[in-house]
Design an enzyme around this catalytic site. Structure first.
Site, short mmCIF file in Angstrom:
data_model
loop_
_atom_site.label_atom_id
_atom_site.label_comp_id
_atom_site.label_asym_id
_atom_site.label_seq_id
_atom_site.Cartn_x
_atom_site.Cartn_y
_atom_site.Cartn_z
N ILE A 1 0.80 -1.13 -0.04
CA ILE A 1 -0.05 0.11 -0.07
C ILE A 1 0.78 1.32 -0.01
CG2 ILE A 1 -1.50 1.42 1.51
CD1 ILE A 1 -3.05 -1.34 2.33
N VAL B 1 0.76 -0.12 7.64
CA VAL B 1 1.58 -1.16 8.19
C VAL B 1 1.10 -2.61 8.45
CG1 VAL B 1 2.97 0.60 9.64
CG2 VAL B 1 0.80 -0.45 10.51
N HIS C 1 4.35 -11.98 -31.81
CA HIS C 1 5.44 -10.86 -32.09
C HIS C 1 4.92 -9.66 -33.02
CE1 HIS C 1 9.52 -9.23 -33.01
NE2 HIS C 1 8.90 -9.19 -34.10
P1 FAD Z 1 -12.97 -7.76 2.66
O1 FAD Z 1 -12.78 -7.35 1.15
O2 FAD Z 1 -12.44 -6.94 3.72
O3 FAD Z 1 -14.80 -7.76 3.05
C1 FAD Z 1 -15.11 -8.09 4.02
C2 FAD Z 1 -16.42 -7.60 4.12
O4 FAD Z 1 -17.10 -8.02 5.20
C3 FAD Z 1 -16.56 -6.01 4.31
O5 FAD Z 1 -17.33 -5.51 3.36
C4 FAD Z 1 -17.28 -6.03 5.67
O6 FAD Z 1 -17.88 -4.70 5.95
C5 FAD Z 1 -17.62 -7.01 5.88
N1 FAD Z 1 -17.82 -7.71 7.56
C6 FAD Z 1 -17.11 -7.72 8.35
N2 FAD Z 1 -17.50 -8.10 9.45
C7 FAD Z 1 -18.86 -8.31 9.26
C8 FAD Z 1 -19.96 -8.71 9.94
N3 FAD Z 1 -19.96 -9.24 11.25
N4 FAD Z 1 -21.30 -8.79 9.39
C9 FAD Z 1 -21.54 -8.40 8.25
N5 FAD Z 1 -20.38 -7.91 7.55
C10 FAD Z 1 -19.19 -7.94 7.95
N6 FAD Z 1 -5.69 -7.31 -3.04
C11 FAD Z 1 -5.35 -7.68 -4.31
O7 FAD Z 1 -5.58 -8.87 -4.63
N7 FAD Z 1 -4.97 -7.09 -5.27
C12 FAD Z 1 -4.96 -5.54 -5.07
O8 FAD Z 1 -4.60 -4.71 -6.26
C13 FAD Z 1 -5.13 -5.27 -3.96
N8 FAD Z 1 -5.21 -3.80 -3.56
C14 FAD Z 1 -5.46 -3.11 -2.34
C15 FAD Z 1 -5.27 -1.94 -2.04
C16 FAD Z 1 -5.40 -1.46 -1.03
C17 FAD Z 1 -5.50 0.08 -0.55
C18 FAD Z 1 -6.18 -2.27 0.09
C19 FAD Z 1 -6.46 -1.79 1.46
C20 FAD Z 1 -6.17 -3.74 -0.03
C21 FAD Z 1 -5.79 -4.11 -1.15
N9 FAD Z 1 -5.78 -5.60 -1.43
C22 FAD Z 1 -5.43 -6.01 -2.89
C23 FAD Z 1 -6.40 -6.52 -0.64
C24 FAD Z 1 -7.75 -6.94 -0.76
O9 FAD Z 1 -8.36 -5.72 -0.59
C25 FAD Z 1 -8.16 -7.94 0.54
O10 FAD Z 1 -7.35 -9.23 0.15
C26 FAD Z 1 -9.61 -8.11 -0.10
O11 FAD Z 1 -10.57 -7.33 0.01
C27 FAD Z 1 -9.97 -9.40 1.05
O12 FAD Z 1 -11.24 -9.87 0.71
P2 FAD Z 1 -12.17 -10.36 1.85
O13 FAD Z 1 -13.38 -10.74 1.10
O14 FAD Z 1 -11.82 -11.32 2.63
O15 FAD Z 1 -12.74 -9.08 2.90
P1 NAD Z 2 2.32 -4.58 3.83
O1 NAD Z 2 2.44 -6.03 4.70
O2 NAD Z 2 2.59 -4.98 2.40
O3 NAD Z 2 3.40 -3.81 4.33
C1 NAD Z 2 3.54 -3.34 5.56
C2 NAD Z 2 4.88 -2.64 5.74
O4 NAD Z 2 4.98 -1.72 7.01
C3 NAD Z 2 5.96 -3.75 5.89
O5 NAD Z 2 7.17 -3.44 5.13
C4 NAD Z 2 6.26 -3.90 7.29
O6 NAD Z 2 7.64 -4.18 7.76
C5 NAD Z 2 6.08 -2.19 7.54
N1 NAD Z 2 5.69 -1.94 9.08
C6 NAD Z 2 5.09 -2.63 10.02
N2 NAD Z 2 5.10 -2.16 11.22
C7 NAD Z 2 5.95 -0.89 11.01
C8 NAD Z 2 6.37 0.34 11.82
N3 NAD Z 2 6.14 0.31 12.94
N4 NAD Z 2 7.08 1.07 11.25
C9 NAD Z 2 7.46 1.23 9.92
N5 NAD Z 2 6.94 0.27 9.18
C10 NAD Z 2 6.33 -0.74 9.65
O7 NAD Z 2 1.10 -4.15 4.27
P2 NAD Z 2 0.25 -2.94 3.55
O8 NAD Z 2 1.00 -2.36 2.53
O9 NAD Z 2 -0.40 -2.27 4.54
O10 NAD Z 2 -0.86 -3.61 2.84
C11 NAD Z 2 -1.59 -4.51 3.72
C12 NAD Z 2 -2.06 -5.96 2.71
O11 NAD Z 2 -2.88 -5.56 1.70
C13 NAD Z 2 -0.85 -6.50 1.92
O12 NAD Z 2 -0.34 -7.43 2.83
C14 NAD Z 2 -1.65 -7.01 0.87
O13 NAD Z 2 -1.83 -8.30 0.95
C15 NAD Z 2 -2.77 -6.33 0.79
N6 NAD Z 2 -2.59 -5.32 -0.86
C16 NAD Z 2 -2.43 -5.99 -2.05
C17 NAD Z 2 -2.04 -5.35 -2.73
C18 NAD Z 2 -1.73 -5.75 -4.08
O14 NAD Z 2 -1.89 -7.05 -4.29
N7 NAD Z 2 -1.39 -4.91 -5.26
C19 NAD Z 2 -2.06 -3.73 -2.86
C20 NAD Z 2 -2.35 -3.23 -1.57
C21 NAD Z 2 -2.46 -3.96 -0.59
#
Ligand code: FAD
Ligand code: NAD
Length: 476
Positions: free
Chosen positions: A194, A281, A455
């Site tokens: 992130i 983080v 290609h």
């Molecule tokens: P979530 O997407 O978190 O969905 C869980 C849902 O459950 C939510 O809508 C929540 O409201 C609901 N919920 C929780 N508790 C309850 C409850 N008790 N009752 C009813 N509803 C509830 N992953 C990738 O693969 N590619 C990416 O490019 C990527 N980019 C990311 C960028 C960012 C900024 C972030 C934060 C994450 C990114 N991720 C990416 C990670 C990805 O978003 C997560 O891995 C994914 O959303 C997980 O899916 P999930 O369905 O497990 O949970």
């Molecule tokens: P991340 O685990 O990728 O990175 C977090 C970073 O924060 C690590 O490098 C860690 O060492 C560092 N960190 C932890 N504690 C710290 C501290 N106290 N001070 C300074 N650095 C610290 O996690 P993220 O970037 O928060 O993303 C969360 C998750 O969301 C990822 O693990 C990934 O699975 C998912 N995600 C995926 C994509 C994608 O697939 N393109 C994009 C965004 C997020």
């Protein structure tokens, strides 16, 4: 009177909504519960991924890349565009429109497949031959009864102790995707996925970006050659400032800025003053408030629901998938688990190959990999051969002006079976699909080298890297 379903899914992120649709396709009666509300208070489907994760981040990455290319890369093509500017409000509105459109799409899919969407917070109430759940939403509490429950409640941003996130000055992913103006100085704690993706967005739009990373190694999960190349490109021409091995001691927020006090790797004290700060983080599983204690659902010390390789919890007919269980926190990993569990419930043989889950970072250039890294193979004592080919020798890459990076393929030294594929370069997110297929089908590097690739295309670099393994690249 409780509403009765074969399957109740808690959570409608990518793991939950896919599990619901697949269950319905297999003839099961399904309800999907989700508590997500948009900033205007409406319930919406799609979870973190759609609202504050994958989709909005990629929309902003795309828009900001267009801006950067228009400023710095079009002149080389002979295209002059004069003064280039951007309108952040338009970029943000476009991002929101994509999110709304996809949310409506999931609702339409639920209608098409007969999945009941139940808005509100869901929790277990009691168990027995069926599971009793309560959903508290706007109109009060509804009671549900289910033979099978799939928990897909996802994750939330991890907080640092004593660092309050207000999502205005000190932000997590939600605030970091929603700035109304580009901060002059952006601080990011955490140089993970992130941090690098959002740091790239705001840098391209003009912010001076500093990332503070606790670990001494940059991108330790990536292959070390890819991490080294990424470091060179991100901290070189791109100008991201990244400090490794830091220890954040405090964050002080004022009305319009924040100051991070930290220790550098050498122990010296330092301060980072910034207009906006993103704390990235890692994420933590969302398993609180589920009523787990009411039914005895096992949750580990980090908050992950305990599951076996088929996502079965310790309770009969209760499964958990996606970010709320072990494994990479990736949308497509959760989707695969959702399909597997639905198929198991329907009496089929669902299965996820955890060795064939791709990772992608949507920076510029993109980074993508599947399978083992070179350092993992070394640690495991596996004899391997490596083949590597640069994009700079590829005609399509030159035509696109995307010559940075390379593809590296690692294969077993004896059997030639592909063990890992690592790419840094434009469109790596798309190229990696071929490598996933190769690993899933147990292909050898020779197989990949003998497949006809169009290609000129970036995909030829994949083939050339496979040929390089046998010392017979054709163009390098
Ligand atoms: P979530 O997407 O978190 O969905 C869980 C849902 O459950 C939510 O809508 C929540 O409201 C609901 N919920 C929780 N508790 C309850 C409850 N008790 N009752 C009813 N509803 C509830 N992953 C990738 O693969 N590619 C990416 O490019 C990527 N980019 C990311 C960028 C960012 C900024 C972030 C934060 C994450 C990114 N991720 C990416 C990670 C990805 O978003 C997560 O891995 C994914 O959303 C997980 O899916 P999930 O369905 O497990 O949970
Ligand atoms: P991340 O685990 O990728 O990175 C977090 C970073 O924060 C690590 O490098 C860690 O060492 C560092 N960190 C932890 N504690 C710290 C501290 N106290 N001070 C300074 N650095 C610290 O996690 P993220 O970037 O928060 O993303 C969360 C998750 O969301 C990822 O693990 C990934 O699975 C998912 N995600 C995926 C994509 C994608 O697939 N393109 C994009 C965004 C997020």
């Amino acid at each position: 009177m409780a509403e009765r379903y074969d399957v109740v899914v808690l959570g409608a992120g990518p793991a939950g909504y896919v599990a619901a649709i697949r269950s319905a396709q297999l003839g099961l009666s399904v309800a999907c519960v989700d508590r997500w509300r948009t900033p205007s208070g409406e319930y919406a489907l799609g979870g973190t991924c759609l609202h504050v994760g994958c989709i909005p981040s990629k929309a902003l990455l795309e828009s900001s890349e267009h801006y950067e290319r228009a400023r710095h890369r079009l002149a080389a093509h002979g295209v002059s565009v004069g003064e280039v500017s951007f309108d952040l409000a338009v970029m943000q509105a476009r991002k929101e429109a994509i999110v709304r459109r996809m949310g409506r799409g999931i609702a339409a899919l639920f209608r098409k497949h007969g999945v009941a969407w139940i808005p509100g917070h869901g929790r277990f109430v009691a168990g027995g031959t069926t599971w009793k759940l309560a959903v508290t939403g706007e109109g009060g509490t509804r009671e549900l009864e289910a033979t099978h429950v799939i928990v897909a409640t996802g994750s939330t941003a991890r907080r640092l102790p004593d660092v309050e996130v207000d999502n205005r000055i000190v932000c997590d992913n939600e605030g970091g995707l929603a700035f109304e103006r580009v901060p002059e100085r952006l601080g990011v704690i955490g140089a993970g996925v992130i941090g690098l993706e959002l740091g790239s967005v705001w840098r391209r739009l003009g912010a001076r970006v500093t990332l503070l990373e606790a670990l001494p190694t940059f991108l330790p999960a990536a292959d070390e050659s890819v991490a080294q190349e990424a470091w060179r490109l991100f901290t070189g021409a791109q100008g991201l400032h990244i400090e490794l091995g830091v220890r954040v001691e405090s964050v002080v927020r004022s009305r319009e800025a924040a100051t991070v006090r930290y220790r550098r790797a050498d122990g010296s004290a330092a301060e980072l003053a910034c207009d906006r700060l993103i704390v990235a983080v890692g994420r933590q599983p969302a398993s609180e408030g589920l009523g787990a204690e009411a039914v005895g659902l096992a949750i580990d010390a980090q908050g992950f629901i305990e599951v076996d390789k088929n996502c079965r919890s310790n309770l009969p007919r209760v499964y958990a998938i996606g970010d709320v269980v072990r494994g990479p926190m990736l949308a497509h990993k959760g989707e695969e688990e959702g399909i597997m569990v639905a198929e198991i419930i329907a009496g089929q043989h669902g299965h996820v190959n955890y060795d064939a889950i791709p990772w992608v970072m949507y920076t510029m250039p993109e980074i993508a990999w599947v399978g083992a890294t070179e350092q993992e193979l070394r640690t495991q004592g596996i004899a391997y051969r490596a083949g590597r080919f640069p994009f700079a020798y590829n005609g399509r890459a030159l035509g696109r002006d995307d010559v940075e990076g390379f593809v590296k393929i690692l294969a077993d030294a004896v059997t030639d079976r592909i063990l890992g594929v690592h790419a840094i370069g434009a469109l790596a997110s798309e190229l990696i699909a071929e490598a996933v297929l190769a690993i899933e089908f147990g292909a050898s590097s020779e197989d990949l080298g003998r497949i006809c690739h169009a290609h000129p295309s970036m995909s030829e670099v994949m083939r050339e890297a496979a040929l390089a393994l046998a010392g017979r690249s054709l163009n390098g």
